[in-house]
Design a protein around this motif. Structure first.
Motif, PDB file in Angstrom:
ATOM      1  N   ILE A 196       1.025  -1.236   0.124  1.00  0.00           N
ATOM      2  CA  ILE A 196      -0.009  -0.105  -0.034  1.00  0.00           C
ATOM      3  C   ILE A 196       0.942   1.262   0.037  1.00  0.00           C
ATOM      4  N   LEU A 197       1.864   1.182   0.770  1.00  0.00           N
ATOM      5  CA  LEU A 197       2.820   2.598   0.923  1.00  0.00           C
ATOM      6  C   LEU A 197       3.500   2.692  -0.318  1.00  0.00           C
ATOM      7  N   LEU A 198       4.070   1.710  -0.911  1.00  0.00           N
ATOM      8  CA  LEU A 198       4.777   1.800  -1.946  1.00  0.00           C
ATOM      9  C   LEU A 198       3.770   2.335  -3.402  1.00  0.00           C
ATOM     10  N   ILE A 199       2.643   1.968  -3.300  1.00  0.00           N
ATOM     11  CA  ILE A 199       1.741   2.447  -4.418  1.00  0.00           C
ATOM     12  C   ILE A 199       1.492   3.802  -4.213  1.00  0.00           C
ATOM     13  N   ILE A 208       2.608   7.327  -6.653  1.00  0.00           N
ATOM     14  CA  ILE A 208       1.698   8.252  -6.975  1.00  0.00           C
ATOM     15  C   ILE A 208       2.102   9.781  -6.437  1.00  0.00           C
ATOM     16  N   LEU A 209       2.550   9.755  -5.214  1.00  0.00           N
ATOM     17  CA  LEU A 209       3.096  10.875  -4.650  1.00  0.00           C
ATOM     18  C   LEU A 209       4.450  11.245  -5.310  1.00  0.00           C
ATOM     19  N   GLY A 210       5.439  10.542  -5.747  1.00  0.00           N
ATOM     20  CA  GLY A 210       6.559  11.136  -6.393  1.00  0.00           C
ATOM     21  C   GLY A 210       6.143  11.585  -7.689  1.00  0.00           C
ATOM     22  N   ILE A 211       5.217  10.964  -8.759  1.00  0.00           N
ATOM     23  CA  ILE A 211       4.950  11.695  -9.965  1.00  0.00           C
ATOM     24  C   ILE A 211       4.149  12.890  -9.853  1.00  0.00           C
ATOM     25  N   TYR A 212       3.571  12.975  -8.513  1.00  0.00           N
ATOM     26  CA  TYR A 212       2.686  14.075  -8.552  1.00  0.00           C
ATOM     27  C   TYR A 212       3.568  15.293  -8.078  1.00  0.00           C
ATOM     28  N   MET A 213       4.191  15.067  -7.025  1.00  0.00           N
ATOM     29  CA  MET A 213       4.915  16.260  -6.516  1.00  0.00           C
ATOM     30  C   MET A 213       6.075  17.097  -7.393  1.00  0.00           C
ATOM     31  N   VAL A 214       6.691  16.176  -8.399  1.00  0.00           N
ATOM     32  CA  VAL A 214       7.661  16.859  -9.214  1.00  0.00           C
ATOM     33  C   VAL A 214       7.044  17.574  -9.985  1.00  0.00           C
ATOM     34  N   GLY A 218       9.371   7.464   2.346  1.00  0.00           N
ATOM     35  CA  GLY A 218      10.593   6.722   1.624  1.00  0.00           C
ATOM     36  C   GLY A 218      11.639   5.959   2.373  1.00  0.00           C
ATOM     37  N   LEU A 219      11.887   6.752   3.550  1.00  0.00           N
ATOM     38  CA  LEU A 219      12.984   6.144   4.439  1.00  0.00           C
ATOM     39  C   LEU A 219      12.445   5.236   5.411  1.00  0.00           C
ATOM     40  N   ALA A 237       7.710  -1.474 -13.099  1.00  0.00           N
ATOM     41  CA  ALA A 237       7.577  -2.538 -14.089  1.00  0.00           C
ATOM     42  C   ALA A 237       7.558  -3.971 -13.460  1.00  0.00           C
ATOM     43  N   LEU A 238       8.610  -4.023 -12.290  1.00  0.00           N
ATOM     44  CA  LEU A 238       8.547  -5.275 -11.629  1.00  0.00           C
ATOM     45  C   LEU A 238       7.433  -5.709 -10.624  1.00  0.00           C
ATOM     46  N   ILE A 239       6.839  -4.547 -10.238  1.00  0.00           N
ATOM     47  CA  ILE A 239       5.547  -4.753  -9.374  1.00  0.00           C
ATOM     48  C   ILE A 239       4.470  -5.266 -10.368  1.00  0.00           C
TER      49      ILE A 239
END
Ligand code: HEM
Ligand code: HEM
Length: 175
Positions: free
Chosen positions: A19-22, A26-32, A52-53, A149-151
């Motif tokens: 859940i946290l990884l998904i 989303i967060l990474g793509i949104y924030m940049v 992330g940490l 891609a692996l996920i």
């Protein structure tokens, strides 16, 4: 009856991290794409770094737990090629659970300010270096593509077994 399952701690960490990884993707793509210098961008970046940490710590606990607990062997109705594919995907997922946060942490360490963990400043060993920051940001971005891609491959494998009505395989990783 007779299904060999992952133990409850392995199951709990698997789903918590999933859940946290998904959320992190989303967060990474949104924030940049948020405007540079805005409070909103800093807030989301700080959240992304702390989460992330936290995920890196969870991955460490998960790996240690994998060594001290027993993973159930895959049942006989899984072909040897499927077993090889599942095990290789799992091993690569473990590697990426570390590469992803570590590359992000190193890139942040060369950004010129202290990385905070839920508000607590971490020891600042890096220095301001746009080149190193860019290098590790690129590694973090490529690694995100590979990890994502692996996920997807892993989830597709799980869906394939559900489609084949091999529910006992899914139950191995269920509560
Ligand atoms: C959200 C959708 C997901 C589904 C439906 C799913 C499903 C499963 C299932 C059914 C298993 C058991 C495989 C077996 O029978 O041995 C499993 C194992 C595993 N999953 Fe997932 N998974 C998901 C997400 C993730 C994510 C995001 C990761 C990334 C870290 C992940 C990493 C693993 C690993 C490494 C294993 C092997 C067991 C272990 O060593 O912990 N899964 N998954
Ligand atoms: C497993 C955990 C993590 C995942 C899944 C993840 C994922 C992502 C993704 C998908 C992006 C967007 C890439 C792009 O489109 O440009 C991103 C960006 C970023 N991440 Fe992470 N990340 C993780 C951990 C971390 C950590 C621990 C840090 C730092 C302490 C970090 C720092 C950053 C930074 C600074 C960016 C922005 C890079 C840029 O400016 O383009 N990430 N992350």
């Amino acid at each position: 009856m007779g299904i060999k399952r992952y133990n409850s701690i392995a199951v709990a960490i698997h789903w918590l991290m999933a859940i946290l990884l998904i959320c992190m993707f989303i967060l990474g793509i949104y924030m940049v794409d948020l405007p540079k210098g805005s409070d909103e961008r800093s807030w989301f970046f700080a959240l992304h770094k702390s989460m992330g940490l936290t995920l890196a710590l969870l991955a460490l606990i998960r790996l240690l737990w994998k060594f001290i607990s027993v993973s159930p062997p895959l049942p006989d109705d899984v072909t040897s090629i499927q077993k090889k594919a599942a095990i290789s995907t799992h091993n690569l997922l473990y590697i990426m659970m570390f590469v992803q946060p570590i590359s992000g942490y190193i890139s942040s360490s060369f950004a010129g300010y202290k990385t905070k963990f839920w508000g607590i400043p971490l020891p600042h060993w890096g220095w301001k270096s746009p080149d190193l920051n860019q290098l590790f940001t690129t590694i973090h971005q490529i690694s995100a593509l590979f990890f994502g891609a692996l996920i997807l491959l892993h989830v597709a494998g799980a869906m394939y077994h559900l489609h084949k009505k091999q529910f006992h395989l899914f139950k191995r990783m269920w509560f």
